[in-house]
Design a protein around this motif. Structure first.
Motif, PDB file in Angstrom:
ATOM      1  N   VAL A  73      12.822  23.828 -20.473  1.00  0.00           N
ATOM      2  CA  VAL A  73      12.038  22.814 -19.769  1.00  0.00           C
ATOM      3  C   VAL A  73      10.552  23.099 -19.974  1.00  0.00           C
ATOM      4  N   PHE A  74       9.798  22.043 -20.277  1.00  0.00           N
ATOM      5  CA  PHE A  74       8.355  22.133 -20.437  1.00  0.00           C
ATOM      6  C   PHE A  74       7.700  21.027 -19.616  1.00  0.00           C
ATOM      7  N   MET A  96       5.014  14.631 -29.629  1.00  0.00           N
ATOM      8  CA  MET A  96       5.370  14.666 -28.208  1.00  0.00           C
ATOM      9  C   MET A  96       4.549  13.661 -27.408  1.00  0.00           C
ATOM     10  N   GLN A  97       3.278  13.559 -27.752  1.00  0.00           N
ATOM     11  CA  GLN A  97       2.427  12.607 -27.048  1.00  0.00           C
ATOM     12  C   GLN A  97       2.886  11.176 -27.292  1.00  0.00           C
ATOM     13  N   GLU A 143       9.253  14.653 -13.057  1.00  0.00           N
ATOM     14  CA  GLU A 143      10.247  15.725 -12.994  1.00  0.00           C
ATOM     15  C   GLU A 143      11.558  15.218 -12.403  1.00  0.00           C
ATOM     16  N   PRO A 144      12.682  15.450 -13.067  1.00  0.00           N
ATOM     17  CA  PRO A 144      13.973  14.965 -12.577  1.00  0.00           C
ATOM     18  C   PRO A 144      14.380  15.609 -11.252  1.00  0.00           C
ATOM     19  N   ILE A 151      21.990  18.630 -22.709  1.00  0.00           N
ATOM     20  CA  ILE A 151      20.658  18.382 -23.258  1.00  0.00           C
ATOM     21  C   ILE A 151      20.096  19.682 -23.814  1.00  0.00           C
ATOM     22  N   GLN A 152      19.209  19.591 -24.792  1.00  0.00           N
ATOM     23  CA  GLN A 152      18.613  20.788 -25.393  1.00  0.00           C
ATOM     24  C   GLN A 152      17.288  21.156 -24.738  1.00  0.00           C
ATOM     25  N   ARG A 153      16.384  20.174 -24.590  1.00  0.00           N
ATOM     26  CA  ARG A 153      15.082  20.426 -23.977  1.00  0.00           C
ATOM     27  C   ARG A 153      14.678  19.225 -23.143  1.00  0.00           C
ATOM     28  N   VAL A 154      13.897  19.505 -22.093  1.00  0.00           N
ATOM     29  CA  VAL A 154      13.355  18.447 -21.246  1.00  0.00           C
ATOM     30  C   VAL A 154      11.844  18.635 -21.163  1.00  0.00           C
ATOM     31  N   PHE A 155      11.106  17.556 -21.387  1.00  0.00           N
ATOM     32  CA  PHE A 155       9.655  17.547 -21.265  1.00  0.00           C
ATOM     33  C   PHE A 155       9.275  16.523 -20.194  1.00  0.00           C
ATOM     34  N   TYR A 156       8.668  16.975 -19.119  1.00  0.00           N
ATOM     35  CA  TYR A 156       8.233  15.994 -18.106  1.00  0.00           C
ATOM     36  C   TYR A 156       6.732  16.075 -17.911  1.00  0.00           C
ATOM     37  N   GLY A 157       6.180  14.928 -17.515  1.00  0.00           N
ATOM     38  CA  GLY A 157       4.734  14.836 -17.377  1.00  0.00           C
ATOM     39  C   GLY A 157       4.220  15.370 -16.065  1.00  0.00           C
TER      40      GLY A 157
END
Length: 382
Positions: A365-366, A202-203, A319-320, A333-339
Motif C-alpha cells: 500500500v502506498f 501513476m499521476q 483510503e478504502p 490485489i497486488q498494490r493499492v495507491f490511494y490519494g
C-alpha cells in the motif's frame, strides 16, 4: 583601378554578407519537422516536472513504530586480550534471551576514555532500582572471571530488532544492533523506489480516478473514483466511481472495480448499466471458466485474466474502508495507491489490514499521489 588587396577585402565582405543572409534564412518545413521535439515527448516532460507530490509506503506498526528501550548494565573492557573469554563467560551466565539483535561489545563512545571497548552484561530486571551493583554482585566469581572488566554502569538498549533504516539509526544511537535491511522499503521511504516515468504514469491513473470521481459526484454519489490497472501492460482494466448513495450501500469505489473485473470473468454480483462511467476495458477477453475456479494465469497477458485482481494495481482517491480492504485481500490485489487518508480507513489510518500476519494474502500500500486534489474531493462530499 582597384588594387588587388582591396579586391580581396571586398570579396570577403561579399562572402560574409551572403553567408549571413544564408544563416538568417527561415528554416524550411522539412527542417522544422526534423528539429521540432515530438508532442508526446514534450507532454511526458511536462508530466515529469509536475510530479510535486510524495508517495510513501504504508508500513506495518512494527516497521513504523519508535524504538522502545530497556535499561541494562554494561562495563568497560580494560584489556582487549580478555574480550573473547569475557564474552563467552558472560553470555553463558546472561544469554540475553529475546535480544539476539544486540551486540555484546561496542567501541567506547568517550574518545578520552583509556578503555577502547564496553561490554553489555545483563538487564536491570529484578535489580534494585537507582543503585548500580558492583561487578562481584553481577558476576559471581565461580562463574565469571572478572579480570579485564571495569565497574558497571547503566545504559539504554533497544528492546526490538530494527526493521527499517530509520529504526536502525535510532537503535544504533543507544547500542549497536544487527540489521537485515529490506532494500525495497528503504528505497520507498527515501522516495527512490519509483522512477520519474513511473510516477508520471501513476499521476495519470490518479487523475483519471479524480475525473471519474467528479463525474460520479455530479450524479449525487460520493466523490470517490477508482482505476484498476495491469502494471505489466500499463493497461487500464476498470474504471469506477462510488455508487453507494443511489444504487447500493455496498458499492464503494473499490467494490465497483472489483465487481467489474469479476463480471468480465463470468461472475460479478451487480449491474452497472445505469452507470456508464463504471466500465471494464473491452479489449480484455473473459477467461474461460473464471469465476467458477481459480485461474492463476500470468497477469502480463492481456488476453486472459488471472483470478480476479491477481497482479493488478488499484488507484483510488480515498483510503478504502475495512470492507473494501478485505475485498482487496480476497481478490488478490497486488498494490493499492490511494490519494487521501480517511478517518475510518483500513489501510493505514485506523487499521492496516494489508499487514495482518494471519491473513492468507498480503499486498503493498502506498499513499500520497495527488493528495491535495484527492483531499478536496473528500471535502466536497462532506
Amino acid at each position: 583601378m582597384v588594387s588587388p588587396p582591396l579586391v580581396k577585402t571586398m570579396s570577403k565582405v561579399h562572402l560574409s554578407t551572403s553567408e549571413a543572409k544564408k544563416e538568417h534564412k527561415p528554416p524550411s518545413q522539412e527542417d522544422q519537422d526534423v528539429t521540432a521535439e515530438p508532442k508526446c515527448k514534450r507532454r511526458r516532460s511536462m508530466e515529469l516536472e509536475s510530479c510535486s507530490w510524495n508517495i510513501l509506503p504504508v508500513l506495518s506498526d512494527e516497521e513504523s513504530r519508535e524504538i522502545a528501550v530497556l535499561q541494562a548494565y554494561a562495563a568497560p573492557v580494560l584489556s582487549k586480550k580478555e574480550t573473547s573469554r569475557l564474552v563467552r563467560e558472560v553470555s553463558t551466565l546472561y544469554p540475553l534471551e529475546g535480544l539476539q539483535h544486540l551486540k555484546r561489545v561496542r567501541a567506547c563512545r568517550d574518545r578520552d576514555s583509556p578503555y577502547p571497548l564496553e561490554m553489555l552484561l545483563c538487564l536491570t530486571l529484578g535489580k534494585e532500582e537507582g543503585r548500580v551493583p558492583s561487578l562481584s554482585e553481577l558476576l559471581p566469581e565461580e562463574k565469571v572471571n572478572c579480570f579485564g572488566l571495569g565497574q558497571p554502569f547503566l545504559v539504554l538498549i533497544p528492546s526490538c530488532p530494527p526493521l527499517t533504516r530509520p529504526q536502525f539509526q535510532e537503535a544504533s544511537a543507544y547500542w549497536p544492533t544487527s540489521f537485515h535491511e529490506n532494500k525495497q522499503v528503504t528505497e520507498a521511504l527515501t522516495g527512490q523506489l519509483f522512477s520519474r516515468e513511473e510516477k508520471a504514469r501513476m499521476q495519470r491513473y490518479m487523475e483519471q480516478a479524480i475525473e471519474v470521481a467528479h463525474q460520479g459526484a455530479e450524479k449525487g454519489n460520493e466523490a470517490v473514483g477508482a482505476v484498476l490497472v495491469n502494471p505489466a501492460t500499463e493497461e487500464v482494466l476498470a474504471v469506477g466511481h462510488d455508487c453507494r448513495k443511489i444504487s447500493n450501500p455496498l458499492l464503494h469505489g473499490t467494490m465497483v472495480c472489483i465487481d467489474l473485473v469479476a463480471r468480465a470473468q463470468g461472475g460479478g454480483a451487480y449491474n452497472f448499466d445505469s452507470y456508464p462511467l463504471c466500465s471494464f476495458a473491452a479489449s480484455v477477453k473473459e477467461a474461460p471458466g473464471a469465476g467458477v475456479t481459480d485461474c492463476f494465469d500470468d497477469a502480463s497477458s492481456s488476453s486472459i485474466l488471472p483470478y480476479i485482481c491477481t497482479g493488478f494495481d488499484l488507484y483510488i482517491t480515498r483510503e478504502p474502508c475495512i470492507m473494501c480492504a478485505m475485498a482487496l485481500v480476497h481478490s488478490r490485489i497486488q498494490r493499492v495507491f490511494y490519494g487521501a487518508p480517511s478517518p475510518d480507513g483500513a489501510l493505514g489510518s485506523r487499521y492496516k489490514i494489508h499487514t495482518q500476519k494471519d491473513l492468507n494474502h498480503h499486498f503493498q500500500v502506498f499513499r500520497g499521489i495527488l493528495e491535495e486534489q484527492c483531499q478536496q474531493l473528500r471535502e466536497k462530499s462532506q
